[in-house]
Scaffold this active site. Structure first.
Site, short mmCIF file in Angstrom:
data_model
loop_
_atom_site.label_atom_id
_atom_site.label_comp_id
_atom_site.label_asym_id
_atom_site.label_seq_id
_atom_site.Cartn_x
_atom_site.Cartn_y
_atom_site.Cartn_z
N SER A 101 7.17 11.17 -7.82
CA SER A 101 8.10 12.28 -7.97
C SER A 101 9.56 12.09 -7.19
O SER A 101 10.39 12.59 -7.63
CB SER A 101 7.24 13.53 -7.24
OG SER A 101 7.05 13.45 -5.94
N ARG B 260 1.91 -0.14 -0.26
CA ARG B 260 1.74 -1.63 -0.22
C ARG B 260 2.40 -2.12 1.33
O ARG B 260 3.42 -1.63 1.47
CB ARG B 260 2.10 -2.66 -1.16
CG ARG B 260 1.54 -2.46 -2.52
CD ARG B 260 0.15 -3.20 -2.51
NE ARG B 260 0.24 -4.51 -2.11
CZ ARG B 260 -0.90 -5.24 -2.15
NH1 ARG B 260 -2.01 -4.70 -2.10
NH2 ARG B 260 -0.80 -6.38 -1.70
N LEU C 176 3.85 -4.69 3.09
CA LEU C 176 5.01 -5.72 2.86
C LEU C 176 4.89 -6.88 3.87
O LEU C 176 4.90 -6.63 5.01
CB LEU C 176 6.15 -5.39 2.40
CG LEU C 176 6.52 -4.34 1.15
CD1 LEU C 176 7.70 -3.68 1.14
CD2 LEU C 176 6.02 -4.99 -0.15
N HIS D 82 9.11 8.05 3.99
CA HIS D 82 7.96 8.06 4.81
C HIS D 82 7.73 9.62 5.13
O HIS D 82 8.70 10.28 5.54
CB HIS D 82 7.95 7.22 5.80
CG HIS D 82 6.60 7.34 6.88
ND1 HIS D 82 5.58 6.78 6.25
CD2 HIS D 82 6.23 8.08 7.97
CE1 HIS D 82 4.24 6.93 7.05
NE2 HIS D 82 4.93 7.79 7.92
N GLU E 111 8.02 -4.25 10.84
CA GLU E 111 7.15 -3.59 11.29
C GLU E 111 6.88 -2.15 10.60
O GLU E 111 7.94 -1.54 10.02
CB GLU E 111 7.67 -3.10 12.81
CG GLU E 111 6.67 -2.39 13.65
CD GLU E 111 7.10 -2.14 15.01
OE1 GLU E 111 6.47 -1.22 15.80
OE2 GLU E 111 8.28 -2.37 15.40
N ASP F 43 6.46 1.00 8.78
CA ASP F 43 7.15 2.37 9.03
C ASP F 43 8.44 2.34 10.11
O ASP F 43 8.31 3.45 10.80
CB ASP F 43 6.21 3.45 8.99
CG ASP F 43 5.34 3.56 7.76
OD1 ASP F 43 5.87 3.38 6.61
OD2 ASP F 43 4.08 4.00 7.88
C1 GAR Z 1 5.66 10.83 -0.85
O1 GAR Z 1 5.25 11.75 -0.02
C2 GAR Z 1 5.98 9.79 -0.06
O2 GAR Z 1 6.93 9.98 1.10
C3 GAR Z 1 4.89 9.17 0.46
O3 GAR Z 1 3.87 9.13 -0.50
C4 GAR Z 1 4.31 10.24 -1.50
C5 GAR Z 1 4.64 9.69 -2.97
O4 GAR Z 1 4.96 10.82 -3.67
N1 GAR Z 1 5.04 7.75 0.95
C6 GAR Z 1 4.34 7.13 1.82
O5 GAR Z 1 3.52 7.64 2.52
C7 GAR Z 1 4.63 5.85 2.15
N2 GAR Z 1 4.00 5.28 3.30
P1 GAR Z 1 5.50 10.28 -4.98
O6 GAR Z 1 4.89 9.10 -5.75
O7 GAR Z 1 5.23 11.64 -5.90
O8 GAR Z 1 7.11 9.98 -4.84
#
Ligand code: GAR
Length: 213
Positions: free
Chosen positions: A13, A88, A90, A106, A140, A142
């Site tokens: 999204s 993932r 990295l 994040h 590091e 996030d």
């Molecule tokens: C989102 O909330 C994003 O912030 C989070 O995953 C979701 C993906 O939603 N990302 C993380 O947690 C990265 N560590 P989306 O596929 O609908 O964009």
């Protein structure tokens, strides 16, 4: 025109929000997923965007996957690599290769709640504000220079799902804005912090709880 490569693992999204924003000067060169079944792939393909899959399960280790991923990405000559729900960790080599041109969204107010299950952990801690952060990626997990954050209230009756939904609304506004700043050469990393020529006023970075949905 700047080439963007967007990496996803699932629904995509945030990727959709960036595509739909039709950012001036940005060309979505490709959407790449590490999961063949990522729903966002079909959405992108339907819009004529190049898609590719690199299944991490086909690789013996993280180093070899990241090497192959970098080669795939570089085939699209990216100016910016956008992590949009790319789940993932990295390698340092990958991150260094794209230094200052690799960004991530994040779902927490970093540096709080790095890693997984951010929404439930925010609720469990009893914090009153939660939110999301767009940042340049460093080795590091996030961490890295923050480009923008948006805050939302945590309500007494929130579940992880309701809080995630409230934050996601903000992610979809913040991420295209951050990409647009990058594409317009407005962002500069100085001493580990982002200087933003487009938004000298810090209020731009905070969506006050009263205006959050
Ligand atoms: C989102 O909330 C994003 O912030 C989070 O995953 C979701 C993906 O939603 N990302 C993380 O947690 C990265 N560590 P989306 O596929 O609908 O964009």
């Amino acid at each position: 025109m700047k080439n963007l490569v967007i990496l996803i693992s699932g629904r995509g999204s945030n990727m959709q929000a960036i595509v739909n924003a039709q950012i001036a000067g940005a060309h979505i060169a490709a959407v790449i997923s590490n999961r063949p079944d990522a729903a966002g792939l079909a959405w992108a393909a339907e819009r004529g965007i190049q898609t590719a899959v690199l299944d991490h399960k086909q690789f013996a280790d993280r180093e070899r996957f990241d090497q192959a991923l970098a080669e795939l990405i570089d085939g699209y000559a990216p100016d910016l690599v956008v992590l949009a729900g790319f789940m993932r960790i990295l390698t340092a080599a990958f991150v260094q290769r794209y230094e200052n041109r690799l960004i991530n969204m994040h779902p927490s107010l970093l540096p709080a709640f790095t890693g997984l299950h951010t929404h439930q952990r925010a609720i469990d801690e009893g914090v009153k504000l939660a939110g999301c952060t767009v940042h340049f990626v460093t080795a590091e997990l996030d961490h890295g220079p923050m480009i923008a954050q948006a805050a939302v209230p945590v309500l007494d009756n929130d579940s992880a799902d309701t809080l995630a939904a409230r934050i996601l609304v903000q992610e979809h506004q913040l991420y295209p804005q951050a990409v647009a700043w990058f594409v317009a050469d407005q962002l500069q990393v100085v001493d580990g912090k982002v200087k933003n020529a487009a938004a000298a006023n810090p209020e731009v970075f905070l969506r006050a709880p009263s205006t959050a949905s």
